[in-house]
Write an enzyme that holds these catalytic residues in place. Structure first.
Site, PDB file in Angstrom:
ATOM      1  N   TYR A  57     -12.785  -3.450  11.248  1.00  0.00           N
ATOM      2  CA  TYR A  57     -11.481  -2.803  11.235  1.00  0.00           C
ATOM      3  C   TYR A  57     -10.753  -3.008  12.563  1.00  0.00           C
ATOM      4  O   TYR A  57      -9.560  -3.358  12.587  1.00  0.00           O
ATOM      5  CB  TYR A  57     -11.653  -1.309  10.955  1.00  0.00           C
ATOM      6  CG  TYR A  57     -10.361  -0.558  10.722  1.00  0.00           C
ATOM      7  CD1 TYR A  57      -9.680  -0.665   9.508  1.00  0.00           C
ATOM      8  CD2 TYR A  57      -9.831   0.275  11.705  1.00  0.00           C
ATOM      9  CE1 TYR A  57      -8.501   0.032   9.294  1.00  0.00           C
ATOM     10  CE2 TYR A  57      -8.644   0.970  11.490  1.00  0.00           C
ATOM     11  CZ  TYR A  57      -7.990   0.845  10.286  1.00  0.00           C
ATOM     12  OH  TYR A  57      -6.818   1.535  10.078  1.00  0.00           O
ATOM     13  N   GLY A  92       0.819  -1.201   0.000  1.00  0.00           N
ATOM     14  CA  GLY A  92       0.000   0.000   0.000  1.00  0.00           C
ATOM     15  C   GLY A  92       0.854   1.253   0.000  1.00  0.00           C
ATOM     16  O   GLY A  92       0.509   2.263   0.617  1.00  0.00           O
TER      17      GLY A  92
END
Length: 248
Positions: free
Chosen positions: A155, A12
């Site tokens: 999350y 990422g």
């Protein structure tokens, strides 16, 4: 700190915190591999910016939740760069929603990228690190993986899992001279947090003793320490970078 001669993979790494980390490590002399999932144009721009710092850089398309793709990426990195010294598991997504409204596919998607992706990348990179008897791994967790946050069950679960994974693998690989640590960012100004409503941002600001939000560079500086030789006796730790938001 000097990372000249090191090879670092930042998942990422084309934008946000990952990009700040990649640029920081490059500024210290490391050759960089950044992984992306879909936006090749953004990744190519990031690659060119990193190369302008005088190091080698390659951007690789790879879905970190898929083991076969990760294995292929790692093999290609070793073939081109000769080794893997540093792995920063930064790739992550959010699919927020209250528990009773959260779709199963949204839970699975977040856990697959944020947690299983860390497993996939660490397992494949560690194989090469073990042969060299050297490695630095930094996993990106979050303060909400420690304290929880309403509307982010998926999350929070994934980031809490990253902490457990970090500690377990740090114990397993310490004897092979592989250090594995986690960084838990607080409220950092990125594209991911920019979409929050003003009232949410104002409320979060009240919980931060420093009375300011962090920048991606604040995370990058801590990661740089953890992947440098200055941290040779640091492993299995979780370092909060949050302006004092969570104190343990």
């Amino acid at each position: 700190m000097n990372l000249t001669g090191r090879v670092a993979i930042v998942t990422g790494g084309s934008r946000g915190i990952g990009n700040a980390v990649a640029r920081k490590l490059a500024s210290l002399g490391a050759d960089i591999v950044i992984n992306y999932t879909s936006n090749a144009e953004v990744a190519k721009t990031a690659e060119e910016e990193i190369e302008s710092l005088g190091v080698r850089c390659r951007s690789v398309k790879c879905d970190v939740s898929k083991f076969e793709e990760v294995q292929k990426m790692m093999d290609e990195v070793v073939e081109e760069f000769g080794k893997i010294d540093i792995l920063v598991n930064n790739a992550g997504i959010t699919r927020d929603g209250l528990l009773m409204r959260m779709k199963e596919e949204d839970f699975d998607a977040v856990v697959d990228i944020n947690l299983k992706g860390v497993f996939n990348c660490t397992k494949t990179a560690a194989k090469y690190m073990m042969k060299k008897k050297y490695g630095k791994v930094v996993n990106m967790s979050s303060v909400v993986g420690i304290i929880g946050n309403a509307g982010q069950a998926n999350y929070c679960a994934s980031k809490a899992g990253v902490i457990g994974f970090t500690k377990a693998t740090a114990r397993e690989l310490a004897s092979r001279n592989i250090n594995i640590n986690a960084v838990a960012p607080g409220f950092i100004e990125t594209d991911m947090t920019a979409v929050l409503k003003d009232e949410v941002r104002d409320e979060m600001l009240k919980s931060i003793p420093k009375k300011s939000f962090g920048k991606p560079e604040d995370i990058a500086n801590v990661v740089a320490f953890l992947v440098s030789d200055l941290s040779s006796y640091v492993t299995g730790q979780v370092i909060n970078v949050d302006g004092g938001m969570v104190m343990q």
